[in-house]
Write an enzyme that holds these catalytic residues in place. Structure first.
Site, PDB file in Angstrom:
ATOM      1  N   ASP A  46       0.911  -1.096   0.059  1.00 50.36           N
ATOM      2  CA  ASP A  46      -0.075  -0.105   0.043  1.00 50.36           C
ATOM      3  C   ASP A  46       0.746   1.247  -0.021  1.00 50.36           C
ATOM      4  OD1 ASP A  46      -2.097   2.075   0.702  1.00 50.36           O
ATOM      5  OD2 ASP A  46      -2.938   0.769   1.629  1.00 50.36           O
ATOM      6  N   THR A  82      -7.115   4.066  -0.900  1.00 51.10           N
ATOM      7  CA  THR A  82      -6.398   2.521  -1.067  1.00 51.10           C
ATOM      8  C   THR A  82      -7.804   1.687  -1.466  1.00 51.10           C
ATOM      9  OG1 THR A  82      -5.252   2.986   0.841  1.00 51.10           O
ATOM     10  CG2 THR A  82      -6.175   0.797   0.551  1.00 51.10           C
ATOM     11  N   TYR A 166      -9.662  -9.518   7.432  1.00 53.56           N
ATOM     12  CA  TYR A 166      -8.819  -8.297   7.943  1.00 53.56           C
ATOM     13  C   TYR A 166      -8.414  -8.379   9.207  1.00 53.56           C
ATOM     14  CZ  TYR A 166      -5.937  -3.989   7.675  1.00 53.56           C
ATOM     15  OH  TYR A 166      -4.889  -3.382   7.801  1.00 53.56           O
ATOM     16  N   ASP A 203       2.510   2.712   3.110  1.00 52.79           N
ATOM     17  CA  ASP A 203       1.415   3.803   3.416  1.00 52.79           C
ATOM     18  C   ASP A 203       1.326   4.423   4.689  1.00 52.79           C
ATOM     19  OD1 ASP A 203      -1.202   4.900   2.333  1.00 52.79           O
ATOM     20  OD2 ASP A 203      -1.834   3.897   4.155  1.00 52.79           O
ATOM     21  N   HIS A 207       2.092   8.477   5.757  1.00 50.25           N
ATOM     22  CA  HIS A 207       1.066   9.384   6.392  1.00 50.25           C
ATOM     23  C   HIS A 207       1.862   9.958   7.418  1.00 50.25           C
ATOM     24  CE1 HIS A 207      -2.613   8.543   3.977  1.00 50.25           C
ATOM     25  NE2 HIS A 207      -2.742   7.236   4.438  1.00 50.25           N
ATOM     26  N   ASP A 251      -1.348   0.566  -4.724  1.00 51.38           N
ATOM     27  CA  ASP A 251      -2.481   1.337  -5.209  1.00 51.38           C
ATOM     28  C   ASP A 251      -2.370   2.982  -5.502  1.00 51.38           C
ATOM     29  OD1 ASP A 251      -1.720   1.681  -2.673  1.00 51.38           O
ATOM     30  OD2 ASP A 251      -3.752   1.596  -1.730  1.00 51.38           O
ATOM     31  N   HIS A 252      -1.666   3.586  -4.931  1.00 51.01           N
ATOM     32  CA  HIS A 252      -1.366   5.012  -4.893  1.00 51.01           C
ATOM     33  C   HIS A 252       0.028   5.310  -4.473  1.00 51.01           C
ATOM     34  CE1 HIS A 252      -2.062   5.289  -0.584  1.00 51.01           C
ATOM     35  NE2 HIS A 252      -3.040   4.497  -0.716  1.00 51.01           N
ATOM     36  N   HIS A 351      -2.901  11.006   0.222  1.00 51.74           N
ATOM     37  CA  HIS A 351      -3.110  10.730  -0.986  1.00 51.74           C
ATOM     38  C   HIS A 351      -4.653  10.724  -1.217  1.00 51.74           C
ATOM     39  CE1 HIS A 351      -4.568   6.806   0.576  1.00 51.74           C
ATOM     40  NE2 HIS A 351      -3.478   7.050   1.365  1.00 51.74           N
TER      41      HIS A 351
HETATM   42 ZN   LIG Z   1      -3.260   5.706   2.794  1.00 50.42          ZN
END
Ligand SMILES: [Zn+2]
Length: 474
Positions: A46, A82, A166, A203, A207, A251-252, A351
């Site tokens: 991620d 995400t 999850y 990810d 952040h 994803d980004h 993002h």
């Molecule tokens: Zn994120």
């Protein structure tokens, strides 16, 4: 003016073009019986911004793509969050088509709300599309998922054959061990042909620290690269490496934010005027009354924020045509954060911004028996990965927004006509024609004429008609 070529010369050209097309199509649909396709493992790290690959040493990842392919940048889907992007990877659909539009959503038909971090397992949110782990099951395959967003939801009453619900506390290694176990199969269960594995970094750190924090990001990317090393090690020790196709992507990306770049909604509009659905960097809101008045106030609010009424959201964002798209959306400029009020910056990295920004783009690397070796391309669309995976698994793709044509060159079994090769071929053809026309006395006039390549639909080999033409002197 295009039809002044003598008939015999035109026929010769048509034969040459037909031959090229036929050769180009070879290896794609030649009807030869093939053994079953190799299994496919899809891995997402991620928030892996494309340029991390250039900024930080990633020896394990480099080793992986040096034995396979690298797509340096993927143009992902808007909004660059995400959940929308992970669902696009496994459906080939833009957010407006698969319905997972954001991390926070409101559905005006069911009056339900969706919040990442809360309850996201109501199938109603996911049922506008069918992800690959279900499509592959429709072809008789077992499938497996480890924490991939949406994969623990019973979409159309089905999940993958094996899945892990999850739980962010489950380590990468534990997720990987489960996936390889399912891909190996046992006496009771046949091996899974498609598996998808998700990991939260880089990810989470992006952040917290912001992507410009070299010290923190180099540490987390070292850990991510170590996980790639674990992945290859685990596949090698279980005998899967070299037998399966492995696709590593994200994803980004991530943009650096700052307390100096805050956009305060309360400065422009009293909160009583709207219901907030999602906040930053793409705000979605429902005006309580007078949508035009709310729009006018927001439109003048800040020079680094673009405001759209739903009907005016640009086509290129593929975000307008869904019932869950709210009546007004606001898009912050890169690195800006929308807050309601105050001076508090919620995250140093974020993002979700416009998907045309390079900082929002992830990458893709892949290796395995179906991929070329040591091959690199500059960019692809993330929606193209779904038709590519369907081809790898030989399963029929659901309707999608991607195309295999752009990804075809990554595959070893596909003939791929790249621009330099085409130029060389055209020059060769020209030389031959020059000799022929010279010998047949057709060169009395030296006007250059264009003979358009319009009679062979070559799009199936990655060419468009407009991209190829022959210049003939005679
Ligand atoms: Zn994120």
């Amino acid at each position: 003016m295009f039809m002044t070529l003598p008939l015999n010369l035109r026929m010769l050209l048509q034969m040459l073009v037909g031959l090229l097309c036929a050769v180009g199509a070879s290896g794609t649909d030649n009807g030869t019986a093939q053994p079953g396709p190799p299994p496919l493992l899809l891995v997402s790290f991620d928030g892996f911004r494309a340029d991390y690959l250039k900024r930080f040493p990633m020896p394990n990842l480099e080793r992986l793509y040096s034995q396979g392919v690298l797509v340096e940048q993927l143009t992902n889907v808007f909004i660059t969050k995400t959940f929308p992007n992970h669902y696009s990877l496994v459906t080939g659909l833009y957010a407006e088509s698969h319905g997972i539009l954001a991390s926070n959503m409101y559905d005006p038909v069911t009056h339900k709300s969706f919040h990442v971090g809360g309850n996201v397992s109501d199938p109603v949110w996911w049922s506008e599309a069918r992800p690959l782990w279900l499509t592959a099951q429709d072809s008789g395959y077992k499938t497996a998922t480890a924490m991939w967003p949406g994969s623990d939801v019973a979409i159309g009453n089905r999940t993958a054959s094996h899945f892990l619900p999850y739980n962010s506390h489950v380590t990468f290694q534990q997720r990987l061990k489960n996936v390889t176990k399912w891909m190996l199969g046992d006496e009771k269960e046949p091996p899974a042909m498609f598996a998808a594995l998700y990991w939260e970094e880089p990810d989470r750190s992006g952040h917290i620290f912001g992507p410009d924090n070299d010290t923190a990001m180099s540490q987390v990317l070292k850990e991510v690269d170590a996980n790639v090393g674990l992945l290859v090690e685990e596949l090698t020790s279980t005998g899967l490496w070299g037998r399966v196709n492995v696709l590593v992507t994200s994803d980004h990306g991530m943009a650096q934010c700052s307390a100096e770049r805050l956009i305060r909604l309360d400065d422009c509009l009293h909160p009583d005027n709207y219901t907030l659905v999602d906040l930053s960097p793409v705000t979605a809101l429902i005006p309580r009354q007078d949508p035009e008045g709310v729009f006018d106030l927001l439109n003048k609010c800040h020079p680094h924020m673009t405001v759209y009424l739903k009907s005016a959201i640009p086509d290129r964002l593929h975000y307008r045509n869904n019932g869950r798209t709210q009546p007004i959306i606001l898009i912050a400029a890169e690195g800006w954060t929308i807050v309601r009020n105050g001076n508090q910056l919620p995250r140093l990295g974020d993002h979700g911004y416009d998907n045309s920004l390079p900082s929002m783009h992830p990458f893709m690397a892949a290796a395995g028996p179906s991929f070329r070796q040591g091959y690199r391309v500059g960019s692809l669309q993330s929606v193209d990965i779904y038709p590519l995976m369907c081809r790898l698994l030989s399963v029929p793709a659901q309707p999608n927004n991607g195309t295999l044509n752009r990804a075809r060159c990554l595959l070893v079994a596909e003939t791929c006509w790249e621009v330099p090769v085409m130029v060389a071929l055209v020059v060769g053809v020209l030389l031959v024609l020059t000799v022929i026309t010279g010998e047949s006395g057709l060169t009395s006039d030296t006007r250059p004429l264009l003979y358009c390549w319009g009679f062979c639909p070559c799009s199936h080999i990655g060419l468009t008609r407009s991209s190829v033409f022959l210049i003939i002197y005679f």
